[in-house]
Design a protein around this motif. Structure first.
Motif, PDB file in Angstrom:
ATOM      1  N   GLY A  32       0.793  -1.226   0.000  1.00 38.07           N
ATOM      2  CA  GLY A  32       0.000   0.000   0.000  1.00 38.07           C
ATOM      3  C   GLY A  32       0.819   1.265   0.000  1.00 38.07           C
ATOM      4  N   LYS A  33       2.119   1.150  -0.334  1.00 41.85           N
ATOM      5  CA  LYS A  33       3.010   2.313  -0.337  1.00 41.85           C
ATOM      6  C   LYS A  33       3.281   2.745  -1.777  1.00 41.85           C
ATOM      7  CE  LYS A  33       5.303   0.794   3.912  1.00 41.85           C
ATOM      8  NZ  LYS A  33       6.587   0.353   4.528  1.00 41.85           N
ATOM      9  N   HIS A  34       3.050   4.004  -2.060  1.00 39.02           N
ATOM     10  CA  HIS A  34       3.208   4.527  -3.416  1.00 39.02           C
ATOM     11  C   HIS A  34       4.545   5.260  -3.508  1.00 39.02           C
ATOM     12  CE1 HIS A  34      -1.099   3.864  -2.924  1.00 39.02           C
ATOM     13  NE2 HIS A  34      -1.173   3.760  -4.240  1.00 39.02           N
ATOM     14  N   VAL A  35       5.590   4.508  -3.792  1.00 35.80           N
ATOM     15  CA  VAL A  35       6.944   5.057  -3.861  1.00 35.80           C
ATOM     16  C   VAL A  35       7.467   4.901  -5.282  1.00 35.80           C
ATOM     17  CG1 VAL A  35       9.299   4.931  -2.966  1.00 35.80           C
ATOM     18  CG2 VAL A  35       7.354   4.474  -1.439  1.00 35.80           C
ATOM     19  N   VAL A  36       7.790   6.007  -5.911  1.00 38.39           N
ATOM     20  CA  VAL A  36       8.247   5.979  -7.295  1.00 38.39           C
ATOM     21  C   VAL A  36       9.690   5.481  -7.361  1.00 38.39           C
ATOM     22  CG1 VAL A  36       8.746   7.400  -9.314  1.00 38.39           C
ATOM     23  CG2 VAL A  36       6.686   7.835  -7.967  1.00 38.39           C
ATOM     24  N   LYS A  37       9.961   4.604  -8.336  1.00 35.64           N
ATOM     25  CA  LYS A  37      11.311   4.061  -8.524  1.00 35.64           C
ATOM     26  C   LYS A  37      11.630   4.025 -10.007  1.00 35.64           C
ATOM     27  CE  LYS A  37      14.155  -0.049  -7.631  1.00 35.64           C
ATOM     28  NZ  LYS A  37      14.170  -1.430  -7.076  1.00 35.64           N
ATOM     29  N   PHE A  38      12.869   4.362 -10.355  1.00 38.62           N
ATOM     30  CA  PHE A  38      13.337   4.292 -11.734  1.00 38.62           C
ATOM     31  C   PHE A  38      13.987   2.940 -11.977  1.00 38.62           C
ATOM     32  CE2 PHE A  38      16.645   5.657 -15.001  1.00 38.62           C
ATOM     33  CZ  PHE A  38      15.734   5.654 -16.053  1.00 38.62           C
ATOM     34  N   HIS A  39      13.668   2.332 -13.119  1.00 41.23           N
ATOM     35  CA  HIS A  39      14.194   1.017 -13.492  1.00 41.23           C
ATOM     36  C   HIS A  39      15.050   1.200 -14.752  1.00 41.23           C
ATOM     37  CE1 HIS A  39      11.288  -0.979 -10.727  1.00 41.23           C
ATOM     38  NE2 HIS A  39      10.572   0.089 -11.031  1.00 41.23           N
ATOM     39  N   PRO A  40      16.298   1.618 -14.614  1.00 46.32           N
ATOM     40  CA  PRO A  40      17.115   1.965 -15.779  1.00 46.32           C
ATOM     41  C   PRO A  40      17.442   0.789 -16.688  1.00 46.32           C
ATOM     42  CG  PRO A  40      18.455   1.943 -13.784  1.00 46.32           C
ATOM     43  CD  PRO A  40      17.035   1.802 -13.347  1.00 46.32           C
ATOM     44  N   GLU A  41      17.223  -0.424 -16.206  1.00 44.73           N
ATOM     45  CA  GLU A  41      17.484  -1.597 -17.041  1.00 44.73           C
ATOM     46  C   GLU A  41      16.362  -1.821 -18.061  1.00 44.73           C
ATOM     47  OE1 GLU A  41      14.898  -2.956 -13.669  1.00 44.73           O
ATOM     48  OE2 GLU A  41      16.606  -1.594 -13.922  1.00 44.73           O
ATOM     49  N   GLN A  42      15.271  -1.104 -17.915  1.00 39.00           N
ATOM     50  CA  GLN A  42      14.142  -1.237 -18.827  1.00 39.00           C
ATOM     51  C   GLN A  42      14.138  -0.103 -19.845  1.00 39.00           C
ATOM     52  OE1 GLN A  42      10.487  -1.555 -16.609  1.00 39.00           O
ATOM     53  NE2 GLN A  42      11.286  -3.128 -15.227  1.00 39.00           N
ATOM     54  N   ALA A  43      13.728  -0.409 -21.048  1.00 45.77           N
ATOM     55  CA  ALA A  43      13.653   0.610 -22.100  1.00 45.77           C
ATOM     56  C   ALA A  43      12.393   1.460 -21.922  1.00 45.77           C
ATOM     57  CB  ALA A  43      13.619  -0.065 -23.475  1.00 45.77           C
ATOM     58  N   SER A  44      12.432   2.665 -22.455  1.00 42.53           N
ATOM     59  CA  SER A  44      11.207   3.436 -22.643  1.00 42.53           C
ATOM     60  C   SER A  44      10.431   2.809 -23.797  1.00 42.53           C
ATOM     61  CB  SER A  44      11.539   4.886 -22.980  1.00 42.53           C
ATOM     62  OG  SER A  44      12.227   5.517 -21.921  1.00 42.53           O
ATOM     63  N   ARG A  45       9.115   2.717 -23.652  1.00 44.14           N
ATOM     64  CA  ARG A  45       8.297   2.130 -24.713  1.00 44.14           C
ATOM     65  C   ARG A  45       7.230   3.133 -25.158  1.00 44.14           C
ATOM     66  NH1 ARG A  45       5.646  -3.108 -24.474  1.00 44.14           N
ATOM     67  NH2 ARG A  45       4.469  -2.241 -22.707  1.00 44.14           N
ATOM     68  N   PHE A  46       7.011   3.166 -26.452  1.00 47.95           N
ATOM     69  CA  PHE A  46       6.038   4.080 -27.043  1.00 47.95           C
ATOM     70  C   PHE A  46       4.990   3.277 -27.812  1.00 47.95           C
ATOM     71  CE2 PHE A  46       9.887   6.420 -26.371  1.00 47.95           C
ATOM     72  CZ  PHE A  46       9.475   7.686 -25.988  1.00 47.95           C
ATOM     73  N   ALA A  47       3.731   3.530 -27.489  1.00 46.41           N
ATOM     74  CA  ALA A  47       2.628   2.886 -28.186  1.00 46.41           C
ATOM     75  C   ALA A  47       2.099   3.830 -29.256  1.00 46.41           C
ATOM     76  CB  ALA A  47       1.516   2.526 -27.210  1.00 46.41           C
ATOM     77  N   ILE A  48       2.206   3.426 -30.496  1.00 46.99           N
ATOM     78  CA  ILE A  48       1.673   4.226 -31.608  1.00 46.99           C
ATOM     79  C   ILE A  48       0.447   3.506 -32.143  1.00 46.99           C
ATOM     80  CG2 ILE A  48       2.137   5.122 -33.907  1.00 46.99           C
ATOM     81  CD1 ILE A  48       5.020   5.521 -33.072  1.00 46.99           C
ATOM     82  N   ILE A  49      -0.696   4.184 -32.049  1.00 42.89           N
ATOM     83  CA  ILE A  49      -1.965   3.579 -32.427  1.00 42.89           C
ATOM     84  C   ILE A  49      -2.704   4.508 -33.377  1.00 42.89           C
ATOM     85  CG2 ILE A  49      -3.025   4.522 -30.311  1.00 42.89           C
ATOM     86  CD1 ILE A  49      -4.984   2.175 -30.330  1.00 42.89           C
ATOM     87  N   PRO A  50      -3.302   3.973 -34.440  1.00 43.65           N
ATOM     88  CA  PRO A  50      -4.154   4.831 -35.280  1.00 43.65           C
ATOM     89  C   PRO A  50      -5.205   5.525 -34.409  1.00 43.65           C
ATOM     90  CG  PRO A  50      -3.818   2.709 -36.329  1.00 43.65           C
ATOM     91  CD  PRO A  50      -3.238   2.597 -34.948  1.00 43.65           C
ATOM     92  N   ARG A  51      -5.557   6.741 -34.746  1.00 44.71           N
ATOM     93  CA  ARG A  51      -6.398   7.539 -33.865  1.00 44.71           C
ATOM     94  C   ARG A  51      -7.747   6.893 -33.573  1.00 44.71           C
ATOM     95  NH1 ARG A  51      -5.090  13.825 -35.186  1.00 44.71           N
ATOM     96  NH2 ARG A  51      -7.250  14.042 -34.513  1.00 44.71           N
ATOM     97  N   ARG A  52      -8.232   6.032 -34.427  1.00 39.24           N
ATOM     98  CA  ARG A  52      -9.431   5.243 -34.124  1.00 39.24           C
ATOM     99  C   ARG A  52      -9.081   3.752 -34.135  1.00 39.24           C
ATOM    100  NH1 ARG A  52     -14.331   8.218 -34.898  1.00 39.24           N
ATOM    101  NH2 ARG A  52     -13.822  10.408 -34.527  1.00 39.24           N
TER     102      ARG A  52
END
Length: 493
Positions: free
Chosen positions: A254-274
């Motif tokens: 139940g603790k909301h603590v932000v953590k960076f995971h540098p071993e993981q890539a940034s991911r981008f979802a590209i979706i047609p607008r509909r």
């Protein structure tokens, strides 16, 4: 300047030395209407017609435990320009949470920095236990202003000119809407997303120019994430899955603590607008976190996306901060996070991503001429933060075609707002218009509205207008074209 006092709220903020309850962040409790504004310098141009809206975090009641500035209640400030005249007014966003606290006469929800168990009632949004303050963002769509909260809430509509409260949109989904809804002035559509702690963890939606929800689909993620912004091009929406999110093990407690995971890539979802979930194309890039995007557009096989890359998404604790606020102060300091103007290119033919740094200065909170949103553009306007503080004291204009840039700074003791671009009436090209901003002057204990002619950017303000009181600082703002709003359209063409 004739000023009509509409209401003064009786809050109970205790005096103290909290860094974000003093100075330019001092809460404001009164709502006013002001006309025949006093011009301190220059004159109000007669070739600008529209309304500037600014959402601020403005707490009414003493916090439960430690206060974070993003816990503050939403307050909308507006200034209209037409025929060389200006009017101003401000109103609290009358959210369900604020209404309940007014009835109780005290704070009912703990904020971002405290345990959920301290809240007296169930909360809203991705966090699940905090108040939907609707204090983060504001856009104008289908002729109405819409405010939102960055951890997802219901959204609240207001009349852009009168700030009359118009309630929650009927289409607001169960998981709410995040801040940074995107209005496409070419189509009248508004694109939005939300996120949560339950599968599929993210959704994406489209509201048409008639304010009807016409598209809403899941964007499945591996687990709870903290996306803050989205972007779009002419044919696509762009969402993200960054490796900065709540620590999964602590979240089980139940603790909301932000953590960076540098071993993981940034991911981008590209979706047609509909598009549907099966249409999503995922692209990977260097690990980072991005608070805000500038724009995206299509060029050949590529989608080009501009935003602010964080070199240190999990900064070290702020030295010299009041005890208990070291981590909060660090996450509000763009100099610690090292935010840099950056470009991503996603090749739809090869599936590859390439990246490019556009500026090595610490910049964020960028704006463009919104008539070019989703289309190829040339000019960008970034805010310059005060080192160590969530305050702005300057702007940089970029010519992304030539690589040139120009910077202006405010005098010491003056702090600015996010500054959208207001096209001049009958504008001839992309940068033919003004930046509009509110500033707080700690030397005079007053606030002002400034207009900066983009064609003469380096010369600074062409007009300074006195406001009737000192504003509390905040986050986001927008510009809406006057004739479009009066015709019941979005803030655009």
């Amino acid at each position: 300047m004739p000023t009509e006092l509409i209401r003064r709220l009786s809050g109970n903020i205790e005096p103290g030395d909290h860094p974000y309850l003093n100075g330019a962040w001092t809460p404001l409790m009164e709502e006013v209407n002001a006309t025949d504004m006093r011009v301190l310098e220059g004159r109000i141009p007669d070739d600008i017609d529209g309304v500037y809206l600014r959402n601020t975090q403005n707490p009414v009641y003493q916090s439960i435990g430690r206060y974070h500035p993003f816990d503050g209640d939403g307050m909308i400030h507006m200034i209209t320009f037409k025929d060389g005249q200006a009017t101003y007014r401000n109103r609290f966003v009358q959210t369900k949470g604020l209404t309940a606290e007014q009835e109780a006469g005290k704070r009912l929800w703990a904020g971002l920095m405290e345990a959920p168990s301290l809240s007296s009632r169930p909360g809203w949004g991705a966090h699940g236990s905090i108040k939907d303050a609707s204090s983060t963002d504001v856009v104008v769509h289908a002729g109405k202003a819409l405010t939102s909260y960055y951890q997802c809430g219901e959204g609240y509509r207001l009349d852009p000119f009168t700030l009359e409260q118009l309630g929650i949109p009927s289409w607001s989904p169960l998981d709410g809407i995040s801040a940074h809804m995107k209005v496409d002035e070419a189509t009248g559509e508004m694109l939005f997303f939300n996120y949560s702690k339950h599968a599929p963890y993210m959704h994406y939606g489209v509201v048409d120019k008639h304010d009807k929800l016409v598209h809403y689909v899941p964007v499945p993620l591996p687990g709870p994430r903290l996306p803050h912004d989205m972007c779009f091009s002419e044919n696509y929406a762009i969402l993200n899955d960054f490796p900065l999110y709540w620590d999964p093990e602590l979240l089980k407690e139940g603790k909301h603590v932000v953590k960076f995971h540098p071993e993981q890539a940034s991911r981008f979802a590209i979706i047609p607008r509909r598009g549907q979930p099966q249409d999503i194309r995922w692209f990977e890039a260097a690990p980072t976190f991005v608070l805000h995007w500038l724009n995206a557009y299509e060029e050949g096989d590529e989608i080009i996306l501009d935003g602010y890359f964080e070199e240190e998404p999990e900064p070290k604790n702020f030295s010299g901060a009041p005890k208990g606020y070291e981590r909060m102060m660090s996450y509000l300091d763009q100099y610690k996070m090292k935010t840099r103007l950056h470009r991503w290119r996603f090749n739809l033919a090869t599936g590859k991503t390439t990246e490019q740094r556009l500026d090595d200065r610490t910049l964020e909170f960028g704006m463009i001429n919104q008539q070019y949103a989703g289309r190829k553009y040339r000019y960008a306007y970034s805010a310059v933060q005060v080192p160590g503080w969530f305050l702005f004291h300057g702007y940089v204009k970029h010519d992304l075609l030539t690589g040139e840039s120009w910077e202006i700074r405010l005098p010491d003791g003056q702090y600015a707002s996010e500054a959208p671009f207001a096209p001049r009436i009958n504008a001839k090209d992309e940068d033919d218009g003004y930046l509009v901003t509110f500033i707080t002057n700690e030397n005079t204990q007053r606030s002002e509205a400034l207009l900066i002619d983009s064609k003469r950017f380096s010369e600074g303000p062409v007009c300074r207008i006195e406001l009737p009181h000192k504003l509390c600082s905040g986050t986001h703002s927008c510009w809406a074209n006057g004739s479009a709003v009066r015709d019941g359209l979005l803030s655009g063409l």
